[in-house]
Design an enzyme around this catalytic site. Structure first.
Site, PDB file in Angstrom:
ATOM      1  N   ALA A 243      -1.843   7.105   9.324  1.00 36.51           N
ATOM      2  CA  ALA A 243      -3.268   7.290   9.032  1.00 36.51           C
ATOM      3  C   ALA A 243      -3.677   6.292   7.952  1.00 36.51           C
ATOM      4  CB  ALA A 243      -3.536   8.716   8.557  1.00 36.51           C
ATOM      5  N   LYS A 244      -4.977   6.208   7.793  1.00 34.45           N
ATOM      6  CA  LYS A 244      -5.572   5.264   6.844  1.00 34.45           C
ATOM      7  C   LYS A 244      -4.953   5.355   5.443  1.00 34.45           C
ATOM      8  CE  LYS A 244      -9.441   2.636   6.798  1.00 34.45           C
ATOM      9  NZ  LYS A 244      -8.744   1.419   6.879  1.00 34.45           N
ATOM     10  N   ARG A 245      -4.684   6.592   5.014  1.00 35.11           N
ATOM     11  CA  ARG A 245      -4.206   6.767   3.630  1.00 35.11           C
ATOM     12  C   ARG A 245      -2.769   6.290   3.433  1.00 35.11           C
ATOM     13  NH1 ARG A 245      -4.760  11.417   6.139  1.00 35.11           N
ATOM     14  NH2 ARG A 245      -2.866  12.526   6.721  1.00 35.11           N
ATOM     15  N   ASP A 246      -2.122   5.851   4.511  1.00 36.60           N
ATOM     16  CA  ASP A 246      -0.717   5.465   4.397  1.00 36.60           C
ATOM     17  C   ASP A 246      -0.522   4.042   3.895  1.00 36.60           C
ATOM     18  OD1 ASP A 246       0.376   7.921   5.194  1.00 36.60           O
ATOM     19  OD2 ASP A 246      -0.055   7.460   7.284  1.00 36.60           O
TER      20      ASP A 246
END
Ligand code: GLU
Length: 304
Positions: A243-246
């Site tokens: 996901a984006k936060r990774d």
């Protein structure tokens, strides 16, 4: 150039939802879909699945990122939001055949009923299937616009997947049109794949469990089902879906770290066992090396 091909042409496709930027896992799936299609002489089509969750600018960035990796596609890009009459026609056909019914259930009611003992996991329990005309009128009067469901008549269906073999999954009375009037994902995918002459569906294996529903729905509409190859997803270091936060998960994030699209292509190729550490590869080299049955079947832990 027309968007539709006659049914005898063979095509693969990539069908992103423009809900945000493509991350490395999406780009890897796109590369795989391109390799599956091009290595078999198929056309490769792009379809933007924009009936839901559209983020402004995402489509343009997604297409630019695919092109930056060197992927090419045939024909104009197709957008689902421009094809509503096709979905309406398919739904009308099922309605005429008596294969639909209105469903007034709320999400909460479905969850409650579906968690009853012996209910197949994730399946709609059929609450509204056999309402009497009087019950239906009463529910209509409550003002909640109903969803439209397929009267499926079966519980499960088996598809063949190039990577997973025979796969049997639940087929319930799936939604064809949502209460807000939007055609459901399963209906739109089935109608579009057939209308575009797509006979090879390569996509993330999070959708494997949807394939029996879709293949069965295709048959109900008198349409051919495609062959399937559900490819492993990319996961983060904690084993959850990327996901984006990774971290630096998009091409733009990678560029900010000084990594070019070629560097990303090399990373994806290595993850597929198609390139060595430190090697720079072209798409035509990847096509030469391509062996679909040798791709890793375990998720890719994207060490970024
Ligand atoms: N639009 C779906 C997604 O981005 C893919 C649908 C499909 O490939 O059938 O997850």
């Amino acid at each position: 150039m027309p968007n539709e091909v006659d049914g005898s042409s063979q095509a693969g496709r990539f069908a992103p939802s423009p809900s945000g930027d493509l991350h490395l896992g999406n780009l890897r799936t796109a590369l795989l879909a391109w390799l599956f299609a091009r290595s078999t002489g198929r056309r490769f089509l792009l379809r933007v699945e924009d009936l839901d969750r559209v983020r402004p600018g995402a489509e343009e960035r997604q297409l630019a990122d695919l092109a930056a990796l060197g992927l090419d596609w045939d024909d104009d890009v197709v957008r689902q939001s421009e094809r509503l009459p096709l979905y309406d026609a398919a739904i009308a056909r099922l309605q005429r055949a008596g294969r639909t019914y209105e469903c007034f259930c709320t999400r909460r009611e479905i969850l409650r009923a579906a968690s009853a003992p012996h209910a197949p996991a994730g399946a709609y329990p059929g609450t509204c299937r056999d309402l009497t005309p009087a019950q239906r009128e009463e529910r209509r009067a409550s003002g909640r616009p109903p969803a439209l469901r397929l009267r499926s008549g079966i519980d499960s269906f088996t598809v063949e997947d190039v990577l997973h073999g025979s796969y049997t999954g639940t087929v319930d009375d799936l939604v064809l049109r949502r209460g807000d009037g939007i055609p459901a994902y399963n209906l739109a995918v089935v109608v579009d794949d057939a209308a575009q002459g797509i006979d090879q569906v390569v996509r993330g294996d999070d959708l494997l469990s949807s394939a029996p529903r879709q293949a069965y729905l295709a048959g109900s509409l008198g349409l051919p089902a495609p062959t399937y190859a559900h490819v492993p997803l990319a996961l983060n270091a904690a084993g959850r879906r990327l996901a984006k936060r990774d971290g630096a998960v998009t091409l733009a994030d990678q560029a900010a770290l000084g990594r070019t699209p070629q560097d990303v292509l090399d990373l994806l190729a290595r993850s597929l066992g198609l390139a060595d550490e430190g090697e720079s590869v072209s798409l035509s080299q990847l096509l030469d090396r391509w062996e679909p049955l040798q791709i890793p079947l375990t998720p890719w832990i994207a060490g970024i």
